[in-house]
Design a protein around this motif. Structure first.
Motif, PDB file in Angstrom:
ATOM      1  N   PHE A   1      24.837  10.258  -6.509  1.00  0.00           N
ATOM      2  CA  PHE A   1      25.721  10.230  -5.341  1.00  0.00           C
ATOM      3  C   PHE A   1      27.073   9.590  -5.622  1.00  0.00           C
ATOM      4  N   GLY A   2      27.335   9.241  -6.868  1.00  0.00           N
ATOM      5  CA  GLY A   2      28.598   8.576  -7.188  1.00  0.00           C
ATOM      6  C   GLY A   2      28.595   7.134  -6.704  1.00  0.00           C
ATOM      7  N   LYS A   3      29.786   6.608  -6.480  1.00  0.00           N
ATOM      8  CA  LYS A   3      29.902   5.199  -6.082  1.00  0.00           C
ATOM      9  C   LYS A   3      29.478   5.030  -4.624  1.00  0.00           C
ATOM     10  N   ILE A   4      28.716   3.982  -4.352  1.00  0.00           N
ATOM     11  CA  ILE A   4      28.390   3.654  -2.952  1.00  0.00           C
ATOM     12  C   ILE A   4      28.561   2.147  -2.732  1.00  0.00           C
ATOM     13  N   SER A   5      28.818   1.776  -1.486  1.00  0.00           N
ATOM     14  CA  SER A   5      28.790   0.374  -1.094  1.00  0.00           C
ATOM     15  C   SER A   5      27.672   0.236  -0.080  1.00  0.00           C
ATOM     16  N   ALA A   6      26.765  -0.698  -0.349  1.00  0.00           N
ATOM     17  CA  ALA A   6      25.588  -0.785   0.512  1.00  0.00           C
ATOM     18  C   ALA A   6      25.289  -2.235   0.882  1.00  0.00           C
ATOM     19  N   LEU A   7      24.774  -2.390   2.075  1.00  0.00           N
ATOM     20  CA  LEU A   7      24.320  -3.706   2.517  1.00  0.00           C
ATOM     21  C   LEU A   7      22.898  -3.915   2.014  1.00  0.00           C
ATOM     22  N   ALA A   8      22.663  -5.062   1.354  1.00  0.00           N
ATOM     23  CA  ALA A   8      21.325  -5.393   0.847  1.00  0.00           C
ATOM     24  C   ALA A   8      20.830  -6.603   1.624  1.00  0.00           C
ATOM     25  N   LYS A   9      20.098  -6.322   2.697  1.00  0.00           N
ATOM     26  CA  LYS A   9      19.612  -7.411   3.566  1.00  0.00           C
ATOM     27  C   LYS A   9      18.524  -8.202   2.867  1.00  0.00           C
ATOM     28  N   GLY A  10      18.672  -9.509   2.866  1.00  0.00           N
ATOM     29  CA  GLY A  10      17.646 -10.370   2.275  1.00  0.00           C
ATOM     30  C   GLY A  10      17.783 -10.522   0.766  1.00  0.00           C
ATOM     31  N   ALA A  11      18.836  -9.941   0.185  1.00  0.00           N
ATOM     32  CA  ALA A  11      18.969  -9.966  -1.277  1.00  0.00           C
ATOM     33  C   ALA A  11      19.208 -11.370  -1.820  1.00  0.00           C
ATOM     34  N   ARG A  12      19.707 -12.275  -0.995  1.00  0.00           N
ATOM     35  CA  ARG A  12      19.990 -13.626  -1.474  1.00  0.00           C
ATOM     36  C   ARG A  12      18.807 -14.566  -1.284  1.00  0.00           C
ATOM     37  N   ARG A  13      17.761 -14.070  -0.645  1.00  0.00           N
ATOM     38  CA  ARG A  13      16.559 -14.902  -0.513  1.00  0.00           C
ATOM     39  C   ARG A  13      15.807 -14.872  -1.842  1.00  0.00           C
ATOM     40  N   PRO A  14      15.276 -16.031  -2.287  1.00  0.00           N
ATOM     41  CA  PRO A  14      14.617 -16.088  -3.595  1.00  0.00           C
ATOM     42  C   PRO A  14      13.504 -15.061  -3.740  1.00  0.00           C
ATOM     43  N   LYS A  15      12.716 -14.870  -2.707  1.00  0.00           N
ATOM     44  CA  LYS A  15      11.655 -13.868  -2.816  1.00  0.00           C
ATOM     45  C   LYS A  15      11.962 -12.684  -1.927  1.00  0.00           C
TER      46      LYS A  15
ATOM     47  N   ALA B   1      34.470   1.372 -10.950  1.00  0.00           N
ATOM     48  CA  ALA B   1      34.799   1.076  -9.551  1.00  0.00           C
ATOM     49  C   ALA B   1      36.179   1.614  -9.185  1.00  0.00           C
ATOM     50  N   GLU B   2      37.129   1.506 -10.115  1.00  0.00           N
ATOM     51  CA  GLU B   2      38.516   1.883  -9.807  1.00  0.00           C
ATOM     52  C   GLU B   2      38.759   3.381  -9.899  1.00  0.00           C
ATOM     53  N   LEU B   3      38.117   4.023 -10.854  1.00  0.00           N
ATOM     54  CA  LEU B   3      38.474   5.422 -11.140  1.00  0.00           C
ATOM     55  C   LEU B   3      37.639   6.443 -10.360  1.00  0.00           C
ATOM     56  N   THR B   4      36.515   6.019  -9.796  1.00  0.00           N
ATOM     57  CA  THR B   4      35.681   6.997  -9.085  1.00  0.00           C
ATOM     58  C   THR B   4      35.781   6.792  -7.573  1.00  0.00           C
ATOM     59  N   ASP B   5      35.467   7.856  -6.836  1.00  0.00           N
ATOM     60  CA  ASP B   5      35.521   7.797  -5.378  1.00  0.00           C
ATOM     61  C   ASP B   5      34.110   7.679  -4.797  1.00  0.00           C
ATOM     62  N   THR B   6      34.047   7.121  -3.595  1.00  0.00           N
ATOM     63  CA  THR B   6      32.765   6.962  -2.910  1.00  0.00           C
ATOM     64  C   THR B   6      32.126   8.331  -2.636  1.00  0.00           C
ATOM     65  N   HIS B   7      30.808   8.394  -2.878  1.00  0.00           N
ATOM     66  CA  HIS B   7      30.033   9.618  -2.626  1.00  0.00           C
ATOM     67  C   HIS B   7      30.582  10.828  -3.384  1.00  0.00           C
TER      68      HIS B   7
END
Ligand SMILES: [Zn+2]
Length: 255
Positions: A30-44, A102-108
């Motif tokens: 899908f090319g570059k994406i920006s996604a929210l990762a909920k809970g990613a900063r929790r140790p487990k 990150a710089e040279l490609t477009d989202t999706h």
């Protein structure tokens, strides 16, 4: 809302809340994406610390409409980028690979062959191959795959063949070599040694194994300068990592 699966490389992570990250990923499908990762900063948390910079992961995400972040629901680690732990040059080279993608490609906007090339170059950086070789190969492959490759045998302005001997004019804005007739009308022209053009052509030759290629030591500074300038024009700003790449040229003698 469709749930999508794809291999991906982690390009950037930004803290979003006490428990969540916003992750920029270069995905194969899908090319570059920006996604929210909920809970990613929790140790487990649900991602089990797979979301490390430059890690190769397999993700599942929910694709949202164009102006909202996608939602990451799963990330499994395939390979961590370890080179940085043993060698600063390899670490900066890895950062630079992430920046380029990150710089040279477009989202999706998918480019599976570029994904595979990025994967190979990161693997090479993790191994014994010269970082200068891995970086140059990926830069040229990215420019080629994304339609930004400078012309290296014909004039960028009139498409006539250019004889590459001694030194040749290279138009940073025109996008490659210039013939004698077109040179005078162009701005931002640099003079490049024929050997430099030859090295770039060798790195683009798909019949050769790029891992076997070595950039002659006396070409490294000029080659780095040319690519830095060309990419700066393309990206519209100076890469913050270029001073490290210049250091890489100096430190990385031979292999
Ligand atoms: Zn011309």
């Amino acid at each position: 809302m469709p749930s999508e699966k794809t291999p991906a490389i982690v390009l950037r992570t930004v803290e979003f809340s006490e428990t969540s990250l916003i992750v920029t990923l270069f995905t194969r499908e899908f090319g570059k994406i920006s996604a929210l990762a909920k809970g990613a900063r929790r140790p487990k948390g649900p991602f089990e610390s797979a979301l490390d910079l430059l890690a190769l992961v397999r993700i599942v995400f929910l694709r949202k409409s164009s102006d909202v972040l996608d939602l990451l629901t799963e990330a499994k680690l395939d390979r961590r980028f370890r080179a940085g732990a043993r060698d600063l040059n390899r670490l900066y080279a890895g950062f630079y690979v992430a920046e380029l993608l990150a710089e040279l490609t477009d989202t999706h906007d998918p480019h599976p062959e570029l994904f595979d090339a990025a994967d190979q170059s990161l693997l090479a950086l993790d191994g014994q191959i010269s970082p200068a070789t891995a970086v140059l190969w990926l830069e040229l492959t990215a420019l080629s795959r994304l339609g930004h490759l400078p012309t290296l045998d014909v004039c960028a302005a009139c498409s006539r063949e250019v004889e590459v001997v001694d030194r040749v004019p290279f138009g940073l804005l025109a996008g490659g070599l210039l013939c004698a007739a077109c040179r005078s009308g162009q701005r931002q022209v640099v003079s490049v040694r024929a050997e430099i053009i030859g090295t770039m052509q060798r790195f683009l030759d798909a019949t050769m194994d790029w891992r076997e290629l070595v950039i002659p030591v006396d070409q490294r500074g000029e080659l780095r300068g040319l690519l830095n300038n060309y990419l700066n024009h393309l990206m519209g700003h100076r890469s913050r990592l270029q001073s490290y790449l210049n250091g890489l040229t100096a430190a990385d003698r031979g292999r």
